[in-house]
Design a protein around this motif. Structure first.
Motif, PDB file in Angstrom:
ATOM      1  N   LEU A 110      -0.873   3.689  -8.923  1.00  0.00           N
ATOM      2  CA  LEU A 110      -0.349   2.683  -7.991  1.00  0.00           C
ATOM      3  C   LEU A 110       0.439   3.326  -6.856  1.00  0.00           C
ATOM      4  O   LEU A 110       1.229   4.245  -7.055  1.00  0.00           O
ATOM      5  CB  LEU A 110       0.528   1.683  -8.731  1.00  0.00           C
ATOM      6  CG  LEU A 110      -0.180   0.846  -9.808  1.00  0.00           C
ATOM      7  CD1 LEU A 110       0.806  -0.120 -10.450  1.00  0.00           C
ATOM      8  CD2 LEU A 110      -1.360   0.099  -9.231  1.00  0.00           C
ATOM      9  N   ASN A 111       0.234   2.794  -5.645  1.00  0.00           N
ATOM     10  CA  ASN A 111       0.835   3.372  -4.444  1.00  0.00           C
ATOM     11  C   ASN A 111       0.978   2.277  -3.396  1.00  0.00           C
ATOM     12  O   ASN A 111      -0.005   1.638  -3.002  1.00  0.00           O
ATOM     13  CB  ASN A 111      -0.049   4.515  -3.916  1.00  0.00           C
ATOM     14  CG  ASN A 111       0.555   5.187  -2.694  1.00  0.00           C
ATOM     15  OD1 ASN A 111       1.655   4.862  -2.274  1.00  0.00           O
ATOM     16  ND2 ASN A 111      -0.182   6.120  -2.129  1.00  0.00           N
TER      17      ASN A 111
ATOM     18  N   ARG B 205      -1.368  -4.763 -18.599  1.00  0.00           N
ATOM     19  CA  ARG B 205      -0.613  -5.341 -17.481  1.00  0.00           C
ATOM     20  C   ARG B 205       0.882  -5.497 -17.788  1.00  0.00           C
ATOM     21  O   ARG B 205       1.464  -6.542 -17.554  1.00  0.00           O
ATOM     22  CB  ARG B 205      -1.223  -6.671 -17.064  1.00  0.00           C
ATOM     23  CG  ARG B 205      -2.678  -6.576 -16.633  1.00  0.00           C
ATOM     24  CD  ARG B 205      -3.193  -7.883 -16.057  1.00  0.00           C
ATOM     25  NE  ARG B 205      -3.310  -8.917 -17.048  1.00  0.00           N
ATOM     26  CZ  ARG B 205      -3.723 -10.158 -16.795  1.00  0.00           C
ATOM     27  NH1 ARG B 205      -4.040 -10.491 -15.553  1.00  0.00           N
ATOM     28  NH2 ARG B 205      -3.815 -11.069 -17.734  1.00  0.00           N
TER      29      ARG B 205
ATOM     30  N   TYR C  44      -3.341  -0.577 -16.927  1.00  0.00           N
ATOM     31  CA  TYR C  44      -2.301  -0.867 -15.940  1.00  0.00           C
ATOM     32  C   TYR C  44      -2.460  -2.270 -15.351  1.00  0.00           C
ATOM     33  O   TYR C  44      -3.519  -2.898 -15.412  1.00  0.00           O
ATOM     34  CB  TYR C  44      -2.317   0.178 -14.823  1.00  0.00           C
ATOM     35  CG  TYR C  44      -3.448   0.020 -13.827  1.00  0.00           C
ATOM     36  CD1 TYR C  44      -3.257  -0.665 -12.635  1.00  0.00           C
ATOM     37  CD2 TYR C  44      -4.713   0.550 -14.082  1.00  0.00           C
ATOM     38  CE1 TYR C  44      -4.284  -0.813 -11.719  1.00  0.00           C
ATOM     39  CE2 TYR C  44      -5.742   0.410 -13.179  1.00  0.00           C
ATOM     40  CZ  TYR C  44      -5.531  -0.279 -11.994  1.00  0.00           C
ATOM     41  OH  TYR C  44      -6.550  -0.437 -11.086  1.00  0.00           O
TER      42      TYR C  44
ATOM     43  N   ASP D  51      -0.809  -1.496  -2.902  1.00  0.00           N
ATOM     44  CA  ASP D  51      -0.369  -1.964  -4.208  1.00  0.00           C
ATOM     45  C   ASP D  51       1.018  -2.588  -4.091  1.00  0.00           C
ATOM     46  O   ASP D  51       1.808  -2.225  -3.218  1.00  0.00           O
ATOM     47  CB  ASP D  51      -0.336  -0.799  -5.207  1.00  0.00           C
ATOM     48  CG  ASP D  51      -1.720  -0.195  -5.423  1.00  0.00           C
ATOM     49  OD1 ASP D  51      -2.696  -0.972  -5.465  1.00  0.00           O
ATOM     50  OD2 ASP D  51      -1.832   1.032  -5.545  1.00  0.00           O
TER      51      ASP D  51
ATOM     52  N   ARG E 277      -1.156   2.245  -0.171  1.00  0.00           N
ATOM     53  CA  ARG E 277      -2.557   1.816  -0.191  1.00  0.00           C
ATOM     54  C   ARG E 277      -2.697   0.314  -0.461  1.00  0.00           C
ATOM     55  O   ARG E 277      -3.791  -0.189  -0.675  1.00  0.00           O
ATOM     56  CB  ARG E 277      -3.344   2.598  -1.249  1.00  0.00           C
ATOM     57  CG  ARG E 277      -3.040   2.188  -2.685  1.00  0.00           C
ATOM     58  CD  ARG E 277      -4.003   2.854  -3.659  1.00  0.00           C
ATOM     59  NE  ARG E 277      -3.878   2.255  -4.981  1.00  0.00           N
ATOM     60  CZ  ARG E 277      -4.590   2.622  -6.041  1.00  0.00           C
ATOM     61  NH1 ARG E 277      -5.475   3.599  -5.927  1.00  0.00           N
ATOM     62  NH2 ARG E 277      -4.430   2.038  -7.203  1.00  0.00           N
TER      63      ARG E 277
ATOM     64  N   PRO F 216      -0.463  -4.933 -11.954  1.00  0.00           N
ATOM     65  CA  PRO F 216       0.106  -4.801 -10.600  1.00  0.00           C
ATOM     66  C   PRO F 216       1.544  -4.319 -10.576  1.00  0.00           C
ATOM     67  O   PRO F 216       2.006  -3.821  -9.558  1.00  0.00           O
ATOM     68  CB  PRO F 216      -0.009  -6.227 -10.043  1.00  0.00           C
ATOM     69  CG  PRO F 216      -0.082  -7.113 -11.243  1.00  0.00           C
ATOM     70  CD  PRO F 216      -0.831  -6.326 -12.271  1.00  0.00           C
ATOM     71  N   ASN F 217       2.290  -4.471 -11.693  1.00  0.00           N
ATOM     72  CA  ASN F 217       3.686  -4.063 -11.720  1.00  0.00           C
ATOM     73  C   ASN F 217       3.950  -2.904 -12.681  1.00  0.00           C
ATOM     74  O   ASN F 217       5.074  -2.708 -13.137  1.00  0.00           O
ATOM     75  CB  ASN F 217       4.581  -5.258 -12.105  1.00  0.00           C
ATOM     76  CG  ASN F 217       4.692  -6.267 -10.993  1.00  0.00           C
ATOM     77  OD1 ASN F 217       5.141  -5.969  -9.899  1.00  0.00           O
ATOM     78  ND2 ASN F 217       4.249  -7.484 -11.256  1.00  0.00           N
TER      79      ASN F 217
ATOM     80  N   GLY G   3       1.323   7.272 -11.054  1.00  0.00           N
ATOM     81  CA  GLY G   3       1.624   6.657  -9.773  1.00  0.00           C
ATOM     82  C   GLY G   3       1.878   7.703  -8.705  1.00  0.00           C
ATOM     83  O   GLY G   3       1.969   8.906  -8.970  1.00  0.00           O
TER      84      GLY G   3
ATOM     85  N   ASN H  50       4.929   1.261  -6.178  1.00  0.00           N
ATOM     86  CA  ASN H  50       4.524   2.601  -6.572  1.00  0.00           C
ATOM     87  C   ASN H  50       4.640   2.714  -8.088  1.00  0.00           C
ATOM     88  O   ASN H  50       5.683   2.374  -8.658  1.00  0.00           O
ATOM     89  CB  ASN H  50       5.419   3.661  -5.924  1.00  0.00           C
ATOM     90  CG  ASN H  50       4.976   3.990  -4.503  1.00  0.00           C
ATOM     91  OD1 ASN H  50       3.808   3.835  -4.165  1.00  0.00           O
ATOM     92  ND2 ASN H  50       5.900   4.437  -3.681  1.00  0.00           N
TER      93      ASN H  50
END
Length: 905
Positions: free
Chosen positions: A730-731, A659, A703, A736, A734, A705-706, A763, A739
């Motif tokens: 991450l996108n 993370r 991974y 997240d 969708r 969230p950032n 990403g 990106n």
């Protein structure tokens, strides 16, 4: 009024008549029996009565009220102010009549309690009737307000007076100490204050009669100006004879642009700013004192700093011996040295940095090997040599040496386990081959069949997990981590398909960490309990410590020649700043005990969790960070492992990174900045940074969230092997938060191995592996600095892009990308080799991509994009992918970089 005597006489007659009637003795007229009848008695008039009168009540001071009443049988009512000493203050306009009609009276504005008496008179013969009522007057409160702005003043700084502001309510007159006739509302400035003290002002107000007065006090505190303070330092405070030092000062509470002066040898003349610095001339007088004086409103202060100038030192001397000096082929010798007048020594064989020392050579096969020890002291440097002669034969390259001239270079020959060694055969030549880097076949065996410390002999990640051996490699450059102490022989076999040569002369001596870091050189750190040396995995003789703060533990224990082990299963935190190691190795930061990896958490945003090196440590080297789990906890701008300056021989082994925005980033930005800063500012001691011999092995990146990058790494002789990095694809579209970006990005590589990795889910619209180079030009303009003009200017915006000390000719080159598994996600490209954009001239050459497995998705676009020179792509496998723009290879020119050439697929 009726006459009282007449009334009394009439009453007496009426009484007698009544008595005669009772006894039948009334007089008779005319002969008995008949006479004149008696007259009837008159009616008694009713006395006047007051039926209602306003009850006693209260009114505010200075207001009026209405008193009402009603009466009966009254011919006249008069209202008296019986509070007064005499007289009638008012009579109603219309007297009240006997019918009882109500009447009222409005008082004047009253300021005191007042009693009123109502007297009503009736018919003749009746007595008047009286009744009282009281009007209570409530006094008004007077309010006074006073402020002083400002309430605190320092003499000589800014405004020297205070503004008094006042107002009041229900007042008729006010007074203010210090101000004549202020009125009930107003403002006034005090005189300028020249003496420190406390000044009070009182605002007093009174109102109409019957009101209560009020007052308010305001205070102004006047302080004398503060005396200046000065900090003066010499860096370093002790210097060698005939050398310079760096003086810096800062001050507070000064006035003017140039409030300071300096004295001392070579100090700058004239008035000086409140802070500044200068470099002394070469100093020979011990001690040499410098003084800074600064003036402010509070006076003048002086601060001195003394520089200790060591006397001229005697030159060092060193004696180096080999024992034995003659050995048989395959045997070892001990190289030892002693020195005088030295502060440090270094040996080409890696035997340490002490003024005395010894090390054992690897098994030697060459006819003779010379070892050099260089010692440095205040009087200069000197080197000594010892030669080991090998009898009974020598190790040599065998095979078709006329067709192939083999070159095999190990980046290091000895060191403490785990020892990462980068092997380089890129100098091999063959007269019949035009591109030996690409066209020869290179096979390595490292002599380490036992595998990892846990006996794992194959790679668990990559395109062929569980099959590819850790003990072998292919390609002109390779790398291996020796995790067990011992002596290993690395063998290289090279063939052109017809001719072949072989060399097994490279011997690697791996030292035992339990010996190198024996006793108190090892720290066992627990978060909640004090470890016990010799128990629970903590080595015997180690120093136990309990410290839950990871930053504090690293700064306290991670020193030269130390091993810091954190307890498995414990959780450590970084509360204020990331951990940093700036002392050169050898050293290890790792784990002890059993169970889960030690967990290091970062509960804050905008933090870097771990950093190697700094600006003043360009020679930083030889550290291992291993067997730890770091958790960025999904914070914003939280980065994992990085470097603040030059870093050499850094091994990141079996780390778990969760993370982070960017998890692993041993890169070239900070070293390049310091190298160019040193040139532009004539600070050579801050130059010479490089990033070399970096190994990132068997590590896992998960991974958050950032997450942007799983890895952002650069340097020379870089090994990136056996890692599993997942960016999560991450996108924002969708749902997240952001990106994601590239899984593994390499802005510069000078010789590198990227092999047996899982590179998963870049990403949106990003890459699995992205390799580019320092920027030569951008939008058609040369950047500053650039490879063909390495002297930086004042434009620091590009200082992190390139320095000759780190990036050489500015090309990313001699890179092996092999045996990796790349899993796409949404609109990705798997691997791109070339500039990062159409406007940038970034040059890449000599890249081999082989045996990589590309797993596509319905939106996959391109697997291998080549915008470079001298590239070979062979034996790659491409699976899946349903996009109409799906390509396995795309060779192109993207911008101002040289055209792609000599690309073989």
């Amino acid at each position: 009024m009726p006459d009282e005597a007449s009334g009394t006489k009439t009453s007496q007659i009426a009484f007698l008549v009544a008595l005669l009637a009772i006894f039948g003795l009334a007089s008779c007229g005319g002969g008995g029996g008949g006479g004149t009848p008696a007259a009837a008695a008159p009616a008694t008039p009713a006395a006047p009565a007051i039926l209602t009168l306003t009850d006693s009540h209260s009114i505010p001071n200075g207001t009026t009220t209405t008193i009402g009443w009603s009466s009966s049988d009254a011919s006249q009512c008069v209202l008296y102010n019986t509070t007064a000493t005499s007289g009638t203050i008012s009579t109603p306009t219309t007297p009240v009549v006997a019918s009882g009609t109500a009447s009222s009276y409005t008082t004047p504005a009253l300021n005191t309690n007042t009693t009123y008496t109502l007297e009503c008179s009736g018919a003749t013969g009746t007595s008047p009737t009286q009744q009282t009522t009281t009007v209570t007057v409530v006094p008004l409160s007077v309010y006074a307000y006073l402020t002083a702005t400002p309430s605190a003043i320092t003499i000589g700084t800014g405004q020297q007076y205070a503004t008094l502001s006042w107002s009041s309510i229900n007042s008729t007159s006010c007074s203010l100490t210090g101000v004549a006739s202020p009125g009930t509302v107003g403002t006034s400035n005090t005189s300028n204050f020249t003496v420190a003290g406390t000044y009070s002002y009182t605002f007093s107000c009174s109102g109409a009669a019957g009101t209560n007065p009020a007052q308010q006090t305001a205070t102004v505190t006047v302080s004398a100006a503060s005396v200046p303070t000065i900090t003066l330092t010499a860096t370093p405070p002790t210097i060698s004879n005939n050398t310079t030092t760096y003086m810096a000062w800062s001050s507070t509470n000064t006035t003017g642009a140039t409030p300071c002066t300096a004295t001392g040898t070579g100090a700058p003349g004239g008035p000086l700013a409140a802070s500044g610095s200068f470099t002394t001339p070469n100093l020979t007088v011990n001690p040499t004192t410098y003084t800074i004086s600064c003036t402010g409103l509070g006076g003048t202060a002086t601060q001195s700093a003394t520089v200790t100038v060591n006397p001229p030192a005697s030159p060092p001397a060193v004696t180096v011996t080999a024992s034995p000096s003659t050995i048989s082929s395959g045997e070892s010798s001990t190289i030892s040295w002693t020195s005088t007048n030295a502060t440090s020594c270094s040996s080409a064989g890696g035997g340490g940095t002490g003024t005395t020392g010894a090390f054992t050579t690897p098994a030697l096969t060459a006819p003779s090997t010379t070892y050099t020890v260089t010692c440095t002291g205040l009087g200069g440097s000197i080197s000594g040599n010892a030669t080991v002669t090998v009898s009974g034969g020598a190790c040599a390259t065998t095979g078709d040496t006329g067709a192939i001239t083999l070159s095999s270079v190990a980046a290091r020959l000895n060191g403490v386990a785990p020892l990462a060694v980068f092997f380089d055969a890129s100098g091999t030549t063959a007269p019949a081959i035009t591109r030996p880097f690409h066209e020869l076949e290179y096979r390595w065996t490292f002599g380490d069949a036992s595998g990892t410390i846990n006996n794992v002999t194959t790679w668990g990640t990559g395109s062929n997990p569980g099959v590819n051996s850790r003990n072998t490699a292919t390609g002109p450059v390779a790398a291996h981590v020796f995790e067990r102490p011992g002596t290993y022989t690395a063998t290289l076999y090279i063939t052109d398909g017809t001719n072949a040569v072989q060399n097994g002369c490279t011997t690697i001596v791996v030292q035992d960490p339990d010996v190198v870091f024996s006793g108190a050189n090892t720290y066992c750190v627990g978060a909640t309990a004090l470890p016990v040396a010799g128990a629970g995995g903590c080595p015997a003789g180690a120093t136990p410590a309990m410290q839950p703060n990871f930053t504090t533990a690293i700064s306290s224990y991670a020193r030269t020649g130390k091993r810091v082990l954190f307890k498995r299963g414990d959780t450590f935190t970084i509360s204020t700043a990331g951990a940093s190691i700036t002392a050169t190795g050898p050293g290890i930061v790792g784990a002890f005990g059993s169970g889960n990896l030690p967990l290091v958490q970062v509960p804050l945003n905008d933090r870097g969790i771990f950093s190697f090196s700094s600006g003043p440590t360009p020679a930083f080297k030889d550290w291992r960070l291993m067997d730890l789990e770091f958790d960025g906890m999904g914070g914003s701008n939280v980065t994992g492992v990085g470097n603040g300056g030059g870093a050499t021989q850094i091994t990141l082994l079996r780390l778990t990174m969760r993370r982070f925005e960017a998890a692993i980033g041993i890169a070239d930005g900070n070293p390049n900045y310091w190298n160019n800063y040193a040139i532009a500012n004539n600070r050579p001691e801050l130059g010479g940074h490089t990033v070399d011999q970096i190994a990132v092995v068997d590590s896992t990146v998960v991974y958050g969230p950032n997450t942007h990058y799983g890895g952002y790494n650069a340097g020379n002789r870089f090994a990136f092997m056996g890692n599993s990095i997942d960016n999560g694809g991450l996108n924002i579209s969708r749902g997240d938060p952001i990106n994601g970006s590239h899984v593994a990005r390499f802005p510069y590589l000078g010789k590198a191995v990227i092999s047996n990795n899982d590179i998963l889910r870049p990403g949106f619209d990003r890459l699995g592996i992205k390799i580019h180079a320092p920027t030569w030009s951008y939008n058609g303009s040369w950047v500053v600095p650039r490879p063909d003009s390495p002297t930086p200017t004042a434009d620091q915006s590009w200082w992190s892009s390139y320095s000759a000390a780190l990036s050489g000719d500015g090309y990313s080159k001699q890179i092996i990308i092999s045996d990796n598994k790349l899993v796409d996600f949404i609109n990705p490209w798997s691997i791109a080799v070339g500039p990062q954009g159409a406007n940038a001239d970034e040059r890449v050459r000599d890249v081999i991509m082989e045996r990589n497995l590309h797993v596509g998705t319905p939106t996959s676009q391109m697997s291998q994009i080549i915008r470079a020179q001298e590239v070979t792509a062979r034996n790659n496998l491409f699976l899946g992918g349903g996009s109409t723009t799906r390509y396995a290879f795309r060779v192109e020119v993207d911008g101002p970089e040289p055209p792609a050439s000599n690309v073989c697929i």
